[in-house]
Enzyme design. Structure first.
Site, PDB file in Angstrom:
ATOM      1  N   ARG A 137      42.710  26.204  28.326  1.00  0.00           N
ATOM      2  CA  ARG A 137      42.598  27.281  29.319  1.00  0.00           C
ATOM      3  C   ARG A 137      41.151  27.769  29.428  1.00  0.00           C
ATOM      4  O   ARG A 137      40.904  28.864  29.922  1.00  0.00           O
ATOM      5  CB  ARG A 137      43.537  28.426  28.934  1.00  0.00           C
ATOM      6  CG  ARG A 137      45.007  28.026  28.911  1.00  0.00           C
ATOM      7  CD  ARG A 137      45.926  29.229  28.717  1.00  0.00           C
ATOM      8  NE  ARG A 137      45.781  29.817  27.401  1.00  0.00           N
ATOM      9  CZ  ARG A 137      46.545  29.517  26.350  1.00  0.00           C
ATOM     10  NH1 ARG A 137      47.493  28.594  26.461  1.00  0.00           N
ATOM     11  NH2 ARG A 137      46.379  30.116  25.189  1.00  0.00           N
ATOM     12  N   CYS A 157      26.896  32.515  45.902  1.00  0.00           N
ATOM     13  CA  CYS A 157      28.076  33.069  46.580  1.00  0.00           C
ATOM     14  C   CYS A 157      29.341  32.504  45.943  1.00  0.00           C
ATOM     15  O   CYS A 157      30.154  33.238  45.411  1.00  0.00           O
ATOM     16  CB  CYS A 157      28.028  32.761  48.070  1.00  0.00           C
ATOM     17  SG  CYS A 157      26.650  33.542  48.933  1.00  0.00           S
ATOM     18  N   SER A 184      31.237  36.567  47.890  1.00  0.00           N
ATOM     19  CA  SER A 184      30.970  36.972  49.260  1.00  0.00           C
ATOM     20  C   SER A 184      31.058  35.749  50.163  1.00  0.00           C
ATOM     21  O   SER A 184      30.640  34.661  49.770  1.00  0.00           O
ATOM     22  CB  SER A 184      29.559  37.578  49.344  1.00  0.00           C
ATOM     23  OG  SER A 184      29.162  37.793  50.675  1.00  0.00           O
ATOM     24  N   GLN A 185      31.601  35.936  51.380  1.00  0.00           N
ATOM     25  CA  GLN A 185      31.648  34.804  52.294  1.00  0.00           C
ATOM     26  C   GLN A 185      31.565  35.223  53.756  1.00  0.00           C
ATOM     27  O   GLN A 185      32.300  36.105  54.209  1.00  0.00           O
ATOM     28  CB  GLN A 185      32.905  33.968  52.099  1.00  0.00           C
ATOM     29  CG  GLN A 185      32.874  32.712  52.977  1.00  0.00           C
ATOM     30  CD  GLN A 185      34.007  31.770  52.703  1.00  0.00           C
ATOM     31  OE1 GLN A 185      35.133  32.052  53.092  1.00  0.00           O
ATOM     32  NE2 GLN A 185      33.714  30.652  52.058  1.00  0.00           N
ATOM     33  N   ASN A 194      33.196  25.577  52.673  1.00  0.00           N
ATOM     34  CA  ASN A 194      33.418  25.689  51.226  1.00  0.00           C
ATOM     35  C   ASN A 194      34.763  25.132  50.796  1.00  0.00           C
ATOM     36  O   ASN A 194      34.873  24.461  49.763  1.00  0.00           O
ATOM     37  CB  ASN A 194      33.294  27.144  50.779  1.00  0.00           C
ATOM     38  CG  ASN A 194      31.884  27.681  50.834  1.00  0.00           C
ATOM     39  OD1 ASN A 194      31.673  28.836  51.180  1.00  0.00           O
ATOM     40  ND2 ASN A 194      30.888  26.872  50.497  1.00  0.00           N
ATOM     41  N   HIS A 224      34.087  38.449  55.033  1.00  0.00           N
ATOM     42  CA  HIS A 224      33.610  39.270  56.142  1.00  0.00           C
ATOM     43  C   HIS A 224      33.295  38.459  57.401  1.00  0.00           C
ATOM     44  O   HIS A 224      32.980  37.277  57.347  1.00  0.00           O
ATOM     45  CB  HIS A 224      32.363  40.066  55.731  1.00  0.00           C
ATOM     46  CG  HIS A 224      31.281  39.223  55.120  1.00  0.00           C
ATOM     47  ND1 HIS A 224      31.147  39.077  53.749  1.00  0.00           N
ATOM     48  CD2 HIS A 224      30.304  38.470  55.681  1.00  0.00           C
ATOM     49  CE1 HIS A 224      30.117  38.292  53.492  1.00  0.00           C
ATOM     50  NE2 HIS A 224      29.581  37.904  54.653  1.00  0.00           N
ATOM     51  N   ILE A 225      33.406  39.161  58.505  1.00  0.00           N
ATOM     52  CA  ILE A 225      33.022  38.628  59.812  1.00  0.00           C
ATOM     53  C   ILE A 225      31.869  39.496  60.319  1.00  0.00           C
ATOM     54  O   ILE A 225      32.009  40.718  60.435  1.00  0.00           O
ATOM     55  CB  ILE A 225      34.195  38.656  60.802  1.00  0.00           C
ATOM     56  CG1 ILE A 225      35.345  37.770  60.300  1.00  0.00           C
ATOM     57  CG2 ILE A 225      33.746  38.209  62.196  1.00  0.00           C
ATOM     58  CD1 ILE A 225      36.618  37.871  61.122  1.00  0.00           C
ATOM     59  N   TYR A 226      30.736  38.879  60.592  1.00  0.00           N
ATOM     60  CA  TYR A 226      29.574  39.634  61.071  1.00  0.00           C
ATOM     61  C   TYR A 226      29.816  40.171  62.482  1.00  0.00           C
ATOM     62  O   TYR A 226      30.568  39.590  63.267  1.00  0.00           O
ATOM     63  CB  TYR A 226      28.327  38.759  61.055  1.00  0.00           C
ATOM     64  CG  TYR A 226      27.692  38.671  59.683  1.00  0.00           C
ATOM     65  CD1 TYR A 226      26.918  39.723  59.188  1.00  0.00           C
ATOM     66  CD2 TYR A 226      27.867  37.561  58.874  1.00  0.00           C
ATOM     67  CE1 TYR A 226      26.341  39.677  57.932  1.00  0.00           C
ATOM     68  CE2 TYR A 226      27.289  37.484  57.611  1.00  0.00           C
ATOM     69  CZ  TYR A 226      26.524  38.553  57.152  1.00  0.00           C
ATOM     70  OH  TYR A 226      25.960  38.494  55.903  1.00  0.00           O
ATOM     71  N   ALA A 281      23.001  35.478  59.591  1.00  0.00           N
ATOM     72  CA  ALA A 281      22.325  36.630  58.981  1.00  0.00           C
ATOM     73  C   ALA A 281      21.662  36.199  57.686  1.00  0.00           C
ATOM     74  O   ALA A 281      22.202  35.389  56.939  1.00  0.00           O
ATOM     75  CB  ALA A 281      23.323  37.743  58.727  1.00  0.00           C
TER      76      ALA A 281
END
Length: 282
Positions: A137, A157, A184-185, A194, A224-226, A281
């Site tokens: 494990r 990320c 973060s993505q 990814n 997130h969506i910019y 960004a």
């Protein structure tokens, strides 16, 4: 229809309908014109893909899986932090004049550590454990190394993979599962990129360790969506969906370090029109 499409659409709808906005907050990312890049975000998104059933490429638009694999091998196989070892230009923004992104990504996977079995880097340790102690494990990688963050041009990320092996009842071969942890993505630009990368990695590791491929679980702390991506995403998730493509991996390769992008083939990949010039960004 592609299961990956259903997951992607549901995730985007949830972010747009139930997410929280960072507008007006002090944020690090900005657009090329210097404007702050705000997002609509959801905390703790978890998506599961059964790789034994289909390859998780969305069909709403094309994911360039060979290019994604090239980047994966740059990090996991070449263990490089120099963009001159990479065919695409996705990392150019974060490279210095010599092409280095600092002590990030592939650099961390290539650092050798002392174990009781000897000196190994993180990738070799994973392969060693999968072959010798598959039910451990403790089979994981971590490239978010705090002592080196100040020497990274971009904080990682997708920073950790945890591998877990199961034995299905009546099956004489083991099944390899994995959890990809991501702090973060940027959902529009990077989500399926990814997912496909780590699906390929799972297939490769399963093959060289004589296992079947199982589940890939993708955990995103900040999905997130910019702000400038919102209208693009709204149009994208309304598109027709098609069957998942077929994935082929060269069965003759038994050494992880022998894989190239020529050892994968994607067939019957029907997609919607590609979206070009997505603002990124930085």
């Amino acid at each position: 229809m592609s299961y990956a499409d259903k997951v992607f659409v549901a995730m985007c709808q949830d972010i747009l309908e139930n997410g929280t906005s960072t507008e007006g907050e002090l944020v690090r990312p900005h657009w090329e014109d210097g404007t702050s890049a705000y997002t609509i975000k959801k905390f703790g998104v978890v998506n599961r893909y059964d790789l034994s059933k289909e390859f998780p490429a969305i069909t709403l638009r094309k994911t360039y899986i060979k290019s994604a694999t090239d980047e994966l091998l740059w990090i996991w196989q070449k263990k490089s932090n120099n963009i001159h070892d990479l065919k695409s230009h996705v990392w150019d923004e974060w490279a210095d004049e010599d092409g280095s992104i600092g002590k990030a990504y592939g650099y961390q996977l290539g650092v050798k550590h002392q174990y009781k079995e000897g000196m190994m880097d993180q990738v070799d340790r994973v392969i060693y454990d999968l072959k010798h102690t598959p039910f451990s494990r403790r089979i994981l990688t971590n490239i978010y190394v705090h002592q080196d963050l100040h020497e990274m041009n971009l904080y990682p990320c997708a920073y950790s993979m945890t591998f877990n092996v199961t034995q299905k009842k009546g099956d004489d071969r083991l099944t390899l599962n994995g959890i990809l942890n991501q702090r973060s993505q940027d959902v529009l630009a990077a989500n399926n990129w990814n997912v496909c990368q780590y699906a390929v990695l799972m297939h490769m590791l399963a093959q060289v360790c004589d296992m079947r491929v199982g589940e890939l679980v993708h955990v995103i702390a900040d999905a997130h969506i910019y702000d400038r991506h919102v209208p693009i995403v709204k149009e994208l998730i309304e598109r027709p969906q098609y069957d998942a493509p077929k994935f082929w991996l060269n069965p003759d390769i038994k050494d992880f370090y022998q894989f190239t992008t020529d050892d994968i083939k994607i067939t019957d990949y029907v997609t919607g029109e590609q979206i070009k010039d997505i603002p990124i960004a930085v």
